[in-house]
Design a protein around this motif. Structure first.
Motif, PDB file in Angstrom:
ATOM      1  N   VAL A 250       0.851  -1.197   0.000  1.00  0.00           N
ATOM      2  CA  VAL A 250       0.000   0.000   0.000  1.00  0.00           C
ATOM      3  C   VAL A 250       0.886   1.248   0.000  1.00  0.00           C
ATOM      4  CG1 VAL A 250      -1.739   1.325   1.260  1.00  0.00           C
ATOM      5  CG2 VAL A 250      -1.934  -1.158   1.152  1.00  0.00           C
ATOM      6  N   ALA A 251       1.940   1.220   0.836  1.00  0.00           N
ATOM      7  CA  ALA A 251       2.866   2.352   0.895  1.00  0.00           C
ATOM      8  C   ALA A 251       3.489   2.609  -0.472  1.00  0.00           C
ATOM      9  CB  ALA A 251       3.955   2.095   1.935  1.00  0.00           C
ATOM     10  N   VAL A 252       3.847   1.534  -1.183  1.00  0.00           N
ATOM     11  CA  VAL A 252       4.466   1.671  -2.507  1.00  0.00           C
ATOM     12  C   VAL A 252       3.584   2.513  -3.421  1.00  0.00           C
ATOM     13  CG1 VAL A 252       4.982   0.408  -4.632  1.00  0.00           C
ATOM     14  CG2 VAL A 252       5.881  -0.403  -2.464  1.00  0.00           C
ATOM     15  N   ILE A 253       2.270   2.186  -3.480  1.00  0.00           N
ATOM     16  CA  ILE A 253       1.435   2.919  -4.446  1.00  0.00           C
ATOM     17  C   ILE A 253       1.055   4.303  -3.942  1.00  0.00           C
ATOM     18  CG2 ILE A 253       0.632   0.935  -5.753  1.00  0.00           C
ATOM     19  CD1 ILE A 253      -1.875   0.894  -4.221  1.00  0.00           C
ATOM     20  N   VAL A 254       0.952   4.465  -2.627  1.00  0.00           N
ATOM     21  CA  VAL A 254       0.639   5.807  -2.116  1.00  0.00           C
ATOM     22  C   VAL A 254       1.823   6.745  -2.361  1.00  0.00           C
ATOM     23  CG1 VAL A 254       0.172   7.175  -0.045  1.00  0.00           C
ATOM     24  CG2 VAL A 254      -1.042   5.032  -0.418  1.00  0.00           C
ATOM     25  N   ILE A 255       3.037   6.255  -2.071  1.00  0.00           N
ATOM     26  CA  ILE A 255       4.227   7.084  -2.262  1.00  0.00           C
ATOM     27  C   ILE A 255       4.516   7.281  -3.748  1.00  0.00           C
ATOM     28  CG2 ILE A 255       6.741   7.163  -1.945  1.00  0.00           C
ATOM     29  CD1 ILE A 255       6.264   5.780   0.784  1.00  0.00           C
ATOM     30  N   GLY A 256       4.393   6.208  -4.526  1.00  0.00           N
ATOM     31  CA  GLY A 256       4.707   6.288  -5.949  1.00  0.00           C
ATOM     32  C   GLY A 256       3.669   7.069  -6.721  1.00  0.00           C
ATOM     33  N   GLY A 257       2.401   6.820  -6.444  1.00  0.00           N
ATOM     34  CA  GLY A 257       1.337   7.529  -7.149  1.00  0.00           C
ATOM     35  C   GLY A 257       0.168   6.624  -7.453  1.00  0.00           C
ATOM     36  N   ILE A 302       4.765  12.506   4.827  1.00  0.00           N
ATOM     37  CA  ILE A 302       5.205  13.650   4.022  1.00  0.00           C
ATOM     38  C   ILE A 302       4.478  13.686   2.680  1.00  0.00           C
ATOM     39  CG2 ILE A 302       7.183  14.648   2.801  1.00  0.00           C
ATOM     40  CD1 ILE A 302       8.944  13.652   5.094  1.00  0.00           C
ATOM     41  N   VAL A 303       4.409  12.519   2.011  1.00  0.00           N
ATOM     42  CA  VAL A 303       3.791  12.484   0.690  1.00  0.00           C
ATOM     43  C   VAL A 303       2.306  12.827   0.780  1.00  0.00           C
ATOM     44  CG1 VAL A 303       3.107  10.954  -1.201  1.00  0.00           C
ATOM     45  CG2 VAL A 303       5.448  10.908  -0.359  1.00  0.00           C
ATOM     46  N   VAL A 304       1.597  12.219   1.735  1.00  0.00           N
ATOM     47  CA  VAL A 304       0.154  12.462   1.852  1.00  0.00           C
ATOM     48  C   VAL A 304      -0.116  13.939   2.148  1.00  0.00           C
ATOM     49  CG1 VAL A 304      -1.877  11.984   3.259  1.00  0.00           C
ATOM     50  CG2 VAL A 304      -0.456  10.102   2.463  1.00  0.00           C
ATOM     51  N   LEU A 305       0.734  14.526   2.978  1.00  0.00           N
ATOM     52  CA  LEU A 305       0.519  15.923   3.347  1.00  0.00           C
ATOM     53  C   LEU A 305       0.871  16.885   2.219  1.00  0.00           C
ATOM     54  CD1 LEU A 305       1.733  16.332   7.041  1.00  0.00           C
ATOM     55  CD2 LEU A 305      -0.593  16.479   6.162  1.00  0.00           C
ATOM     56  N   PHE A 306       2.033  16.657   1.596  1.00  0.00           N
ATOM     57  CA  PHE A 306       2.544  17.678   0.681  1.00  0.00           C
ATOM     58  C   PHE A 306       2.495  17.287  -0.794  1.00  0.00           C
ATOM     59  CE2 PHE A 306       4.783  18.248   4.753  1.00  0.00           C
ATOM     60  CZ  PHE A 306       4.270  19.506   5.077  1.00  0.00           C
ATOM     61  N   TYR A 307       2.327  15.998  -1.074  1.00  0.00           N
ATOM     62  CA  TYR A 307       2.390  15.584  -2.468  1.00  0.00           C
ATOM     63  C   TYR A 307       1.435  14.416  -2.704  1.00  0.00           C
ATOM     64  CZ  TYR A 307       4.942  16.317  -6.773  1.00  0.00           C
ATOM     65  OH  TYR A 307       5.284  16.685  -8.037  1.00  0.00           O
ATOM     66  N   PRO A 308       0.134  14.653  -2.455  1.00  0.00           N
ATOM     67  CA  PRO A 308      -0.819  13.543  -2.406  1.00  0.00           C
ATOM     68  C   PRO A 308      -0.955  12.756  -3.711  1.00  0.00           C
ATOM     69  CG  PRO A 308      -1.959  15.649  -2.312  1.00  0.00           C
ATOM     70  CD  PRO A 308      -0.504  15.934  -2.167  1.00  0.00           C
ATOM     71  N   ASN A 309      -0.512  13.317  -4.832  1.00  0.00           N
ATOM     72  CA  ASN A 309      -0.636  12.563  -6.082  1.00  0.00           C
ATOM     73  C   ASN A 309       0.481  11.556  -6.288  1.00  0.00           C
ATOM     74  OD1 ASN A 309      -3.004  13.823  -6.790  1.00  0.00           O
ATOM     75  ND2 ASN A 309      -1.934  15.502  -7.805  1.00  0.00           N
ATOM     76  N   GLY A 310       1.493  11.598  -5.426  1.00  0.00           N
ATOM     77  CA  GLY A 310       2.570  10.631  -5.539  1.00  0.00           C
ATOM     78  C   GLY A 310       3.799  11.193  -6.216  1.00  0.00           C
ATOM     79  N   LEU A 311       4.945  10.591  -5.866  1.00  0.00           N
ATOM     80  CA  LEU A 311       6.222  11.131  -6.326  1.00  0.00           C
ATOM     81  C   LEU A 311       6.456  10.948  -7.824  1.00  0.00           C
ATOM     82  CD1 LEU A 311       8.485  10.099  -3.328  1.00  0.00           C
ATOM     83  CD2 LEU A 311       7.403  12.293  -3.773  1.00  0.00           C
ATOM     84  N   VAL A 312       5.642  10.080  -8.477  1.00  0.00           N
ATOM     85  CA  VAL A 312       5.829   9.852  -9.901  1.00  0.00           C
ATOM     86  C   VAL A 312       5.586  11.138 -10.701  1.00  0.00           C
ATOM     87  CG1 VAL A 312       3.472   9.137 -10.482  1.00  0.00           C
ATOM     88  CG2 VAL A 312       5.394   8.169 -11.729  1.00  0.00           C
ATOM     89  N   HIS A 313       4.841  12.078 -10.113  1.00  0.00           N
ATOM     90  CA  HIS A 313       4.505  13.301 -10.828  1.00  0.00           C
ATOM     91  C   HIS A 313       5.589  14.373 -10.708  1.00  0.00           C
ATOM     92  CE1 HIS A 313       0.501  11.911 -11.773  1.00  0.00           C
ATOM     93  NE2 HIS A 313       0.395  11.485 -10.536  1.00  0.00           N
ATOM     94  N   ILE A 314       6.628  14.091  -9.929  1.00  0.00           N
ATOM     95  CA  ILE A 314       7.660  15.103  -9.696  1.00  0.00           C
ATOM     96  C   ILE A 314       8.254  15.602 -11.009  1.00  0.00           C
ATOM     97  CG2 ILE A 314      10.095  15.230  -9.050  1.00  0.00           C
ATOM     98  CD1 ILE A 314       9.442  14.521  -6.317  1.00  0.00           C
ATOM     99  N   ALA A 315       8.569  14.683 -11.931  1.00  0.00           N
ATOM    100  CA  ALA A 315       9.230  15.069 -13.178  1.00  0.00           C
ATOM    101  C   ALA A 315       8.389  16.082 -13.950  1.00  0.00           C
ATOM    102  CB  ALA A 315       9.506  13.839 -14.030  1.00  0.00           C
ATOM    103  N   THR A 316       7.092  15.769 -14.139  1.00  0.00           N
ATOM    104  CA  THR A 316       6.244  16.677 -14.918  1.00  0.00           C
ATOM    105  C   THR A 316       6.042  17.997 -14.188  1.00  0.00           C
ATOM    106  OG1 THR A 316       4.413  15.412 -14.007  1.00  0.00           O
ATOM    107  CG2 THR A 316       4.929  15.040 -16.320  1.00  0.00           C
ATOM    108  N   ASP A 317       5.948  17.943 -12.852  1.00  0.00           N
ATOM    109  CA  ASP A 317       5.745  19.179 -12.096  1.00  0.00           C
ATOM    110  C   ASP A 317       6.962  20.088 -12.177  1.00  0.00           C
ATOM    111  OD1 ASP A 317       3.246  18.454 -11.481  1.00  0.00           O
ATOM    112  OD2 ASP A 317       3.616  17.954  -9.377  1.00  0.00           O
ATOM    113  N   VAL A 318       8.144  19.486 -12.145  1.00  0.00           N
ATOM    114  CA  VAL A 318       9.370  20.281 -12.257  1.00  0.00           C
ATOM    115  C   VAL A 318       9.425  20.928 -13.638  1.00  0.00           C
ATOM    116  CG1 VAL A 318      11.888  20.127 -12.411  1.00  0.00           C
ATOM    117  CG2 VAL A 318      10.680  18.974 -10.546  1.00  0.00           C
ATOM    118  N   LYS A 319       9.059  20.149 -14.663  1.00  0.00           N
ATOM    119  CA  LYS A 319       9.044  20.679 -16.023  1.00  0.00           C
ATOM    120  C   LYS A 319       8.120  21.882 -16.119  1.00  0.00           C
ATOM    121  CE  LYS A 319       9.457  16.799 -18.770  1.00  0.00           C
ATOM    122  NZ  LYS A 319       8.679  15.852 -19.584  1.00  0.00           N
ATOM    123  N   LYS A 320       6.919  21.719 -15.548  1.00  0.00           N
ATOM    124  CA  LYS A 320       5.923  22.795 -15.568  1.00  0.00           C
ATOM    125  C   LYS A 320       6.485  24.058 -14.912  1.00  0.00           C
ATOM    126  CE  LYS A 320       1.569  20.389 -15.376  1.00  0.00           C
ATOM    127  NZ  LYS A 320       0.659  19.869 -14.359  1.00  0.00           N
TER     128      LYS A 320
END
Lengths: 329, 262
Positions: A250-257, A302-320
């Motif tokens: 469960v942690a894997v998919i919550v953290i990953g996305g 940390i992820v649930v509080l600050f990045y609820p969509n998961g860390l997989v989105h980091i790349a696209t968000d940084v690009k944006k």
């Protein structure tokens, strides 16, 4: 059209190529041999997590029975190859089909419930499995565990590195297949069900059918992951298949996305890779008992509080972010 | 227009505990009609809706519906997810769309009952699955053009203005080739311009897709503007039925909404 298909699968194939090259890089001496084993672990847990994401992410149903079905797959495949001498690909097929059928049966009964009750019902099933694993010596080897071999294809025996490449190929195939049906009427039915069961029914979506399908898929991926575990780690021990493992998935998919295909592999690298490869080598804190669990727990918060969509989105968000800055300038 | 009713409800009743939410209600909708169901808060409008669409199973009464194939059939007791197959589709008060999908995919959900290919064909993108997806994507694109939002086709539903979402929800119902569309408070949450636009759109849908429409609505202007006939209910019972002018003049309706004259 071809271009669209090509670009949709590119990231999976790229990931596969990078992973498949790892044993070669290791032989050249750039990474440690144990890292390959860790990455093998990451891959089969990612397979399990992709399945749970179909259930939890896309369909919005919860299961805490993942580890039980993984164990069932692991022991079945071990038993069929070691004790009955069946060929590898036949045993792995049976090791997926039988737990899936069991999963459908469990689903038929437990899917009448929802939310917390469903979580407890699936947990109960997994606990029954776990206790049976310790008692049923002839099948599981009991507390002494069950030993399996690397896969054999038509008399050709794989070594660890080849098994690793085999895991990689399976992972990439599963990602593509999953991507395909998630972006079809099946995936849309799952998502509609997640948003609102009433709306799904109004659109003609048979709730029981699609809930069962999601549940069966998650079970199949878990059993496959378990069987791959058995033939890569080559040893299964009853206590491995406990609630802690289900929660880690469960942690894997919550953290990953949630609701992504790449999320599970990103999450798996963080949950299973970072503690083994980086944290355990740190001075002082590296020796703390249960460091991996502390790390994952803190990360989930940390992820649930600050990045609820998961860390997989980091790349696209940084690009944006960069694009925004450029337009601002 | 044919003489057979699109929908004919007879003696519909449902009780929750001791409370009779709908009490012996009868009305019918002619083919091609826009029919309004109105009433003060708590009158049982949504309950009537849920009884027609089989989200609730009425304790008594008949819901005769003219299906897409032309035969008349009592919907009571049918499975909720089978109702849409007969040609009856509904929307929800609080638009239930999928935020992480684009508008096209959201519209495609409405065609769920028409998809023949299953998990296996789609997992391996077999030719039949691919063809089917393409066929319905074209149909969905046409609907988006009809709604005037084709340019937003590939934008995510999350973050779209409420007016657009309402249109998408309407468009989603059209994918199922309905003969009767049931709208639950379509104007809720819309401003005056959007409501006007919606009124126009509902009329357009009736012309272009040859279907009847039943709507529950609070916005009196919308109801009076587009409905051919209206049924006013209060405490689950029929107060009055007729063309908009008759309803406006009905003393019973005025009393139910505004209270008794001193």
């Amino acid at each position: 059209m071809k271009k669209i298909i090509f670009s949709r699968y590119t990231k999976y194939i790229l990931l596969g190529v990078v992973l498949a090259l790892m044993p070669t890089i290791q032989q050249m001496g750039f990474i440690r041999s144990a890292t390959i084993t860790t990455f093998g672990t990451i891959i089969f847990y990612a397979v399990v997590a992709i399945g749970l994401n179909v259930l939890l992410g896309y369909s919005g149903l919860i299961s805490l029975g993942t580890a039980g079905f993984m164990g069932l797959g692991a022991y079945l495949s071990t038993f069929l190859t070691e004790n009955l001498g069946l060929p590898f690909f036949v045993s792995i097929l049976l090791a997926v089909i039988v737990p899936t059928l069991a999963g459908i049966l469990v689903g038929l009964i437990s899917l009448r419930t929802q939310g917390m009750v469903l979580a407890i019902a699936t947990l109960a099933v997994a606990e029954v499995f776990r206790i049976k694993f310790t008692q049923w010596d002839a099948f599981t080897g009991g507390f002494s565990g069950a030993r399996a071999e690397f896969p054999t294809f038509f008399g050709f025996e794989f070594d660890r590195d080849m098994t690793f490449v085999f895991l990689t190929v399976l992972l990439v195939l599963l990602m593509i297949i999953t991507d395909n049906y998630i972006h079809s009427s099946v995936g849309r039915a799952f998502l509609t069900m997640r948003v609102s069961e009433a709306a799904a029914q109004a659109m003609g979506i048979n709730l029981l059918k699609y809930k069962l399908m999601a549940f069966a898929l998650a079970t199949a991926y878990a059993a496959l992951g378990g069987a791959l575990y058995a033939h890569f780690i080559r040893f299964s021990f009853p206590d491995s298949w406990n609630l802690g493992l289900s929660l880690q998935i469960v942690a894997v998919i919550v953290i990953g996305g949630l609701k992504t295909i790449m999320g599970p592999i990103v999450g798996s690298i963080i949950v299973f890779g970072v503690p083994a490869i980086i944290l355990s080598r740190l001075p002082v804190i590296g020796d703390v008992d249960g460091l991996a669990f502390i790390f994952n727990g803190v990360l989930i918060i940390i992820v649930v509080l600050f990045y609820p969509n998961g860390l997989v989105h980091i790349a696209t968000d940084v690009k944006k972010l960069f694009r925004k800055k450029r337009t601002e300038v | 227009m044919s003489n057979i009713n699109a929908l004919k409800i007879e003696n519909l009743s449902i009780a929750f505990g001791g409370l009779k939410a709908v009490d012996d209600l009868s009305f019918h909708i002619n083919v091609g009609e826009i029919y309004g169901l109105i009433g003060p808060n708590g009158a049982g409008k949504t309950t009537v809706f849920n009884c027609i669409t089989q989200f609730y199973h009425p304790t008594r009464g008949i819901v005769n519906f003219k299906t897409s194939s032309g035969e008349v059939m009592d919907l009571v007791g049918q499975k909720t997810h089978n109702i849409i197959k007969m040609g009856l589709v509904r929307t929800f008060q609080n638009v239930e769309l999928i935020k992480d999908l684009n508008l096209l995919d959201n519209i495609l959900v409405g065609a769920h009952i028409h998809f023949k290919t299953g998990l296996f064909s789609n997992a391996f993108k077999l030719p039949n699955a691919r063809k089917e997806e393409e066929k319905f994507a074209q149909k969905a694109t046409k609907i988006l053009e009809f709604l005037g939002i084709a340019d937003k086709k590939l934008e995510l539903a999350g973050g779209q203005p409420y007016g657009v979402l309402k249109k998408v929800e309407l468009g989603r119902t059209l994918m199922s080739d309905p003969t009767l569309i049931v709208l639950d408070e379509p104007a809720a949450g819309l401003n005056d311009t959007e409501t006007l636009e919606l009124a126009h759109l509902i009329k357009q849908i009736r012309e272009a897709y040859q279907c009847s429409i039943l709507l529950v609505e609070h916005d009196m202007r919308l109801v009076m503007d587009i409905c051919d006939r209206i049924c006013a209910i209060s405490f689950g019972k029929k107060l009055a039925e007729g063309i908009p002018e008759q309803i406006q003049e009905s003393a019973d309706v005025q009393e139910a909404y505004l209270g008794k004259k001193e």
